[in-house]
Scaffold this motif. Structure first.
Motif, mmCIF file in Angstrom:
data_model
loop_
_atom_site.group_PDB
_atom_site.id
_atom_site.type_symbol
_atom_site.label_atom_id
_atom_site.label_comp_id
_atom_site.label_asym_id
_atom_site.label_seq_id
_atom_site.Cartn_x
_atom_site.Cartn_y
_atom_site.Cartn_z
ATOM 1 N N SER A 205 0.833 -1.189 0.000
ATOM 2 C CA SER A 205 0.000 0.000 0.000
ATOM 3 C C SER A 205 0.870 1.243 0.000
ATOM 4 N N PRO A 206 0.322 2.356 -0.468
ATOM 5 C CA PRO A 206 1.060 3.613 -0.435
ATOM 6 C C PRO A 206 0.937 4.282 0.917
ATOM 7 N N PRO A 207 1.649 5.360 1.154
ATOM 8 C CA PRO A 207 1.428 6.127 2.382
ATOM 9 C C PRO A 207 -0.007 6.651 2.430
ATOM 10 N N ASP A 208 -0.555 6.747 3.627
ATOM 11 C CA ASP A 208 -1.888 7.310 3.780
ATOM 12 C C ASP A 208 -1.928 8.711 3.156
ATOM 13 N N GLY A 209 -2.985 8.958 2.404
ATOM 14 C CA GLY A 209 -3.149 10.270 1.787
ATOM 15 C C GLY A 209 -2.783 10.338 0.327
ATOM 16 N N LEU A 210 -2.137 9.296 -0.218
ATOM 17 C CA LEU A 210 -1.740 9.354 -1.629
ATOM 18 C C LEU A 210 -2.943 9.526 -2.544
ATOM 19 N N PHE A 211 -3.982 8.714 -2.341
ATOM 20 C CA PHE A 211 -5.120 8.775 -3.269
ATOM 21 C C PHE A 211 -5.929 10.055 -3.090
ATOM 22 N N ALA A 212 -5.886 10.647 -1.895
ATOM 23 C CA ALA A 212 -6.508 11.963 -1.729
ATOM 24 C C ALA A 212 -5.756 12.995 -2.552
ATOM 25 N N ALA A 213 -4.424 12.917 -2.562
ATOM 26 C CA ALA A 213 -3.626 13.832 -3.388
ATOM 27 C C ALA A 213 -3.887 13.586 -4.873
ATOM 28 N N PHE A 214 -3.997 12.331 -5.260
ATOM 29 C CA PHE A 214 -4.357 12.017 -6.647
ATOM 30 C C PHE A 214 -5.732 12.593 -6.988
ATOM 31 N N ARG A 215 -6.669 12.434 -6.058
ATOM 32 C CA ARG A 215 -8.040 12.862 -6.304
ATOM 33 C C ARG A 215 -8.113 14.358 -6.608
ATOM 34 N N GLU A 216 -7.330 15.163 -5.907
ATOM 35 C CA GLU A 216 -7.339 16.602 -6.135
ATOM 36 C C GLU A 216 -6.898 16.939 -7.558
ATOM 37 N N VAL A 217 -5.924 16.193 -8.064
ATOM 38 C CA VAL A 217 -5.458 16.408 -9.436
ATOM 39 C C VAL A 217 -6.491 15.913 -10.441
ATOM 40 N N LEU A 218 -7.033 14.727 -10.186
ATOM 41 C CA LEU A 218 -7.978 14.117 -11.117
ATOM 42 C C LEU A 218 -9.283 14.905 -11.186
ATOM 43 N N ALA A 219 -9.760 15.376 -10.039
ATOM 44 C CA ALA A 219 -11.049 16.067 -10.001
ATOM 45 C C ALA A 219 -11.035 17.333 -10.845
ATOM 46 N N ALA A 220 -9.876 17.944 -10.970
ATOM 47 C CA ALA A 220 -9.777 19.172 -11.780
ATOM 48 C C ALA A 220 -10.109 18.912 -13.241
ATOM 49 N N GLN A 221 -9.946 17.645 -13.665
ATOM 50 C CA GLN A 221 -10.273 17.277 -15.046
ATOM 51 C C GLN A 221 -11.534 16.417 -15.123
ATOM 52 N N GLY A 222 -12.215 16.244 -13.992
ATOM 53 C CA GLY A 222 -13.435 15.440 -13.985
ATOM 54 C C GLY A 222 -13.199 13.952 -14.034
ATOM 55 N N VAL A 223 -11.957 13.517 -13.801
ATOM 56 C CA VAL A 223 -11.618 12.092 -13.865
ATOM 57 C C VAL A 223 -12.134 11.392 -12.611
ATOM 58 N N LEU A 224 -12.786 10.255 -12.761
ATOM 59 C CA LEU A 224 -13.389 9.534 -11.648
ATOM 60 C C LEU A 224 -12.359 8.695 -10.895
ATOM 61 N N TRP A 225 -12.636 8.464 -9.625
ATOM 62 C CA TRP A 225 -11.794 7.600 -8.788
ATOM 63 C C TRP A 225 -12.603 6.361 -8.433
ATOM 64 N N ILE A 226 -12.109 5.195 -8.876
ATOM 65 C CA ILE A 226 -12.709 3.906 -8.540
ATOM 66 C C ILE A 226 -11.837 3.238 -7.488
ATOM 67 N N ALA A 227 -12.400 2.987 -6.316
ATOM 68 C CA ALA A 227 -11.677 2.266 -5.262
ATOM 69 C C ALA A 227 -12.076 0.797 -5.307
ATOM 70 N N ASP A 228 -11.125 -0.056 -5.601
ATOM 71 C CA ASP A 228 -11.349 -1.504 -5.629
ATOM 72 C C ASP A 228 -11.167 -2.037 -4.216
ATOM 73 N N GLU A 229 -12.294 -2.260 -3.527
ATOM 74 C CA GLU A 229 -12.289 -2.718 -2.135
ATOM 75 C C GLU A 229 -12.616 -4.205 -2.030
ATOM 76 N N VAL A 230 -12.388 -4.944 -3.096
ATOM 77 C CA VAL A 230 -12.739 -6.365 -3.098
ATOM 78 C C VAL A 230 -12.034 -7.109 -1.967
ATOM 79 N N GLN A 231 -10.786 -6.739 -1.670
ATOM 80 C CA GLN A 231 -10.059 -7.421 -0.599
ATOM 81 C C GLN A 231 -9.908 -6.566 0.657
ATOM 82 N N SER A 232 -9.952 -5.253 0.537
ATOM 83 C CA SER A 232 -9.607 -4.386 1.669
ATOM 84 C C SER A 232 -10.811 -3.843 2.420
#
Length: 416
Positions: A205-232
């Motif tokens: 796993s990455p450090p806590d907060g990585l995907f939140a940082a990604f989300r801020e960049v992605l949201a500016a372009q309307g890119v969706l975030w899919i969290a695959d929680e099948v195992q976690s």
């Protein structure tokens, strides 16, 4: 059966029955189960509350498809929608995690009118043609053909790769810079799909907060975030009910996929998404086996038991004890590169002593030795399956954790 349908162990075992955290093979030998059918037996084997719910529902009706009203499906959907953290959520049930991720990709690409998808290196998302196309693990990706264009970004593995030497903050900054660089060369993609904790990848796993940082960049372009929680998902990590909550400063993902543990062995998968995303399809769609009554009854009973008995808290307490016990036990072993994880989702990465080179043969040897000692574990990892995977049912007791750790400590000494 096909050649690629692999079996664990040189002398494969047939599991005939189970109870609690134990299973028995056809020779009558008992094993402590630290893998749960690949993280699927989430609460316990033969949990009375689940078996009773399945039996009673089977006595009424097993299946009718989604073409008819289905009370257990609606009730489970309502509960999962509330637990998801996604506002105005809608839930669609499937029969597996692979199908759930396939559905999430269908929704994202249809909603965004783009077939470009970002995924993480070392990832695994299922065995369908589309899911393989976003899997960043060559051991589980039999073809490069795909209905989507996939670009892989850094961040899923903290202790390997070009940013491994950085501290957590600098690691996140470097991964965000890499993401921005990728986005600067392409048209805006449909989505990023990512496991908060990589399962088949070896519980990295990455450090806590990585995907939140990604989300801020992605949201500016309307890119969706899919969290695959099948195992976690479902509290397995102990600290959080969902793995994405370790990255929660930007709010919940746009889409969450789930499967495995919710059914405690019954075939349940599903997708949660905001209504505007879930409702974007403009063609007919149903599911023959997703949401079938008997599996929904199992899911309802299993989820109720998990919440009423605070199994997330048990995963945090017993899992914390287990991981510290394993770190202490392996501290002097030259072939153990890392003991990682959180809650009852623990990985042990093995390397050739004195090197950083993966050692899949050692992992296979430990797997066999643990079995001989009466313990079932799994293996995985993006480096030729050199990581051991430990994921017991969430009702694991302290005594069972100590027992399993002792067996595993002896098994880890076998290759060296």
């Amino acid at each position: 059966m096909p050649d690629w349908l692999a079996l664990y162990y040189d002398d494969p075992i047939e599991i005939t029955h189970g109870e609690g955290r134990h299973v028995w093979d056809s020779a009558g030998r008992r094993y402590l189960d630290f893998f749960g059918g690949i993280l699927t037996t989430m609460t316990a084997h033969a949990l009375p509350e689940v078996t009773k719910a399945v039996s009673e529902q089977a006595g009424r009706i097993v299946h009718s498809s989604t073409l008819y009203l289905n009370r257990p499906m609606v009730e489970l959907a309502e509960r999962i929608a509330r637990l998801s953290g996604i506002p105005n959520a809608r839930v669609f049930f499937t029969a597996s995690g692979t199908e759930a991720n396939d559905t999430a990709l269908l929704l994202a690409t249809a909603h965004r009118r783009s077939n470009t998808v970002l995924a993480m290196r070392n990832s695994y998302h299922g065995r369908s043609f589309t899911a393989v196309g976003v899997t960043g693990n060559r051991g589980w990706s039999p073809t490069s053909l795909s209905p989507v264009q996939t670009l892989y970004v850094h961040g899923g593995v903290r202790t390997r790769g070009p940013f491994a030497h950085l501290d957590d903050r600098a690691f996140i900054d470097a991964c965000v810079a890499d993401l921005k660089d990728v986005l600067g060369h392409i048209r805006p993609p449909a989505a990023l799909i990512a496991e908060p904790v990589q399962g088949v990848g070896g519980f990295t796993s990455p450090p806590d907060g990585l995907f939140a940082a990604f989300r801020e960049v992605l949201a500016a372009q309307g890119v969706l975030w899919i969290a695959d929680e099948v195992q976690s998902g479902w509290g397995r990590t102990g600290d959080h009910f969902w793995g994405w909550q370790a990255h929660a400063r930007s709010g919940p993902p746009d889409i969450v996929t789930f499967a495995k543990g919710i059914g405690n062995g019954m075939s349940i998968g599903g997708v949660v998404a905001r209504a505007e995303i879930m409702n974007c399809l403009d063609a007919n769609s149903i599911s023959t086996f997703g949401g079938t009554q008997v599996t929904m009854a199992a899911g309802l009973a299993n989820l109720t038991y998990l919440l009423e008995h605070d199994l997330q808290g048990n995963a945090r307490r017993v899992g914390g004890l287990l991981i510290e016990r394993l770190r202490a036990a392996t501290a002097g072993l030259p072939g153990v590169r890392e003991v990682r994880g959180r809650g009852l989702m623990i990985g042990i990465e093995l390397v050739k002593p004195g090197t950083d080179e993966a050692d899949p043969q050692a992992a296979a040897t430990v797997l066999e030795a643990a079995r001989q000692g009466g313990l079932l574990i799994g293996k995985g990892g993006g480096h030729d399956s050199s990581a051991l995977r430990i994921a017991p049912p969430l009702t694991l007791t302290v005594a069972e954790a100590e027992e399993g750790a002792a067996i595993l400590e002896n098994a880890l000494r076998s290759p060296y």
